[in-house]
Write a protein that holds these residues in place. Structure first.
Motif, PDB file in Angstrom:
ATOM      1  N   VAL A  51       0.837  -1.199   0.000  1.00 58.46           N
ATOM      2  CA  VAL A  51       0.000   0.000   0.000  1.00 58.46           C
ATOM      3  C   VAL A  51       0.874   1.253   0.000  1.00 58.46           C
ATOM      4  CG1 VAL A  51      -1.715   1.316   1.290  1.00 58.46           C
ATOM      5  CG2 VAL A  51      -1.896  -1.176   1.148  1.00 58.46           C
ATOM      6  N   LEU A  86      -2.862   1.795   6.968  1.00 67.43           N
ATOM      7  CA  LEU A  86      -3.949   0.851   7.211  1.00 67.43           C
ATOM      8  C   LEU A  86      -4.702   1.210   8.486  1.00 67.43           C
ATOM      9  CD1 LEU A  86      -2.181  -2.526   6.359  1.00 67.43           C
ATOM     10  CD2 LEU A  86      -3.898  -1.361   4.965  1.00 67.43           C
ATOM     11  N   ILE A 115      -5.428  -5.193   0.380  1.00 65.75           N
ATOM     12  CA  ILE A 115      -5.475  -4.595   1.715  1.00 65.75           C
ATOM     13  C   ILE A 115      -5.474  -5.693   2.779  1.00 65.75           C
ATOM     14  CG2 ILE A 115      -7.016  -3.373   3.317  1.00 65.75           C
ATOM     15  CD1 ILE A 115      -7.674  -1.464   0.989  1.00 65.75           C
TER      16      ILE A 115
END
Length: 267
Positions: A51, A86, A115
């Motif tokens: 990410v 996150l 994710i």
């Protein structure tokens, strides 16, 4: 009243992880000459992405059909680690009411699985609503809406930019999807975040177009204009001009409809 959280993520390549995979498969550089360019030994697939940015926007439909937009939120590297990004996004998800829906484009085959892998890698607790079966038929009941599947049905899975072009919604105006890796490599993180925010604005516009089909009294024009203003107001972002032009086009189109309706009424 129902609330939606539209979200999108961008990713960097896990070069070291992909190299380990190549090593496990006894890959040699000369093998690449014989393999298709999309072979996973040549082109890293989703397990080898980390990410780099997440953006989101809350949309609420009131009982009387009015639609309200929240703030455009975003987290991005390199100031924040993958785990920190996150955690901030998951905090927003955890604060949603039970009836809220997570909305994205192609999330079932991209963002959700990446994710989840990132959370596994970082040891970060997933929000309960993101721990759902992967089967499309069960995802909606669990509070997740993949607009690519929703609008496409049994048809071909199209890109966000394709569907947006059909509705004249600005999309991918910051950079092409394939350019994100280059932006990260060059350290241009502000553009990486802008790409992510732009995708959220485009996906939110697609959702707003759908809402009158599903909610009695939902009026999307005002919300579309608010969304266009939201994008246009971010003057430090390269997508601002495209959303300002879209706002003017929405006004022009609606004015044309009003003129036509009045002409028909008095004709």
């Amino acid at each position: 009243m129902i609330k939606f959280l539209v979200y999108d993520a961008e990713y960097s390549r896990d070069v070291a992880g992909h190299a380990l995979y190549q090593q496990a498969e006894r890959y040699e550089p000369t093998h690449g000459l014989k393999l298709p360019t999309k072979d996973p030994l040549v082109s890293p697939r989703w397990p080898f992405r980390t990410v780099a940015a997440i953006a989101w926007l809350e949309i609420e439909v009131a009982d009387d059909g009015q639609i309200f937009l929240g703030q455009l939120g975003a987290v991005c590297g390199p100031e924040l680690t993958e785990a920190q990004m996150l955690q901030r996004f998951f905090k927003t998800v955890d604060q949603l009411p039970a009836h809220a829906m997570l909305v994205g484009w192609g999330t079932g085959s991209s963002d959700d699985i990446q994710i989840r892998l990132a959370a596994t890698r970082c040891g970060v607790r997933l929000p309960q609503r993101m721990i759902v079966p992967l089967q499309p038929g069960k995802r909606y009941a669990a509070g997740q809406l993949d607009l690519m599947v929703h609008v496409g049905g049994d048809g071909a899975r199209v890109h966000l930019a394709e569907y947006c072009a059909a509705l004249r919604i600005p999309a991918k105006v910051v950079a092409a999807p394939t350019a994100v890796s280059g932006l990260i490599a060059s350290g241009n993180w502000s553009l990486v975040q802008a790409v992510c925010e732009g995708d959220v604005l485009s996906t939110a516009a697609v959702l707003l177009y759908q809402l009158p089909c599903h909610f009695d009294g939902a009026r999307s024009l005002g919300a579309l204009l608010s969304l266009a203003r939201l994008g246009a107001a971010r003057m430090d972002r390269p997508y601002a001009g495209a959303f300002a032009a879209w706002q003017a086009e929405l006004v022009r189109r609606e004015s044309g409809r009003v003129v036509e309706a009045l002409a028909a009424l008095h004709g």
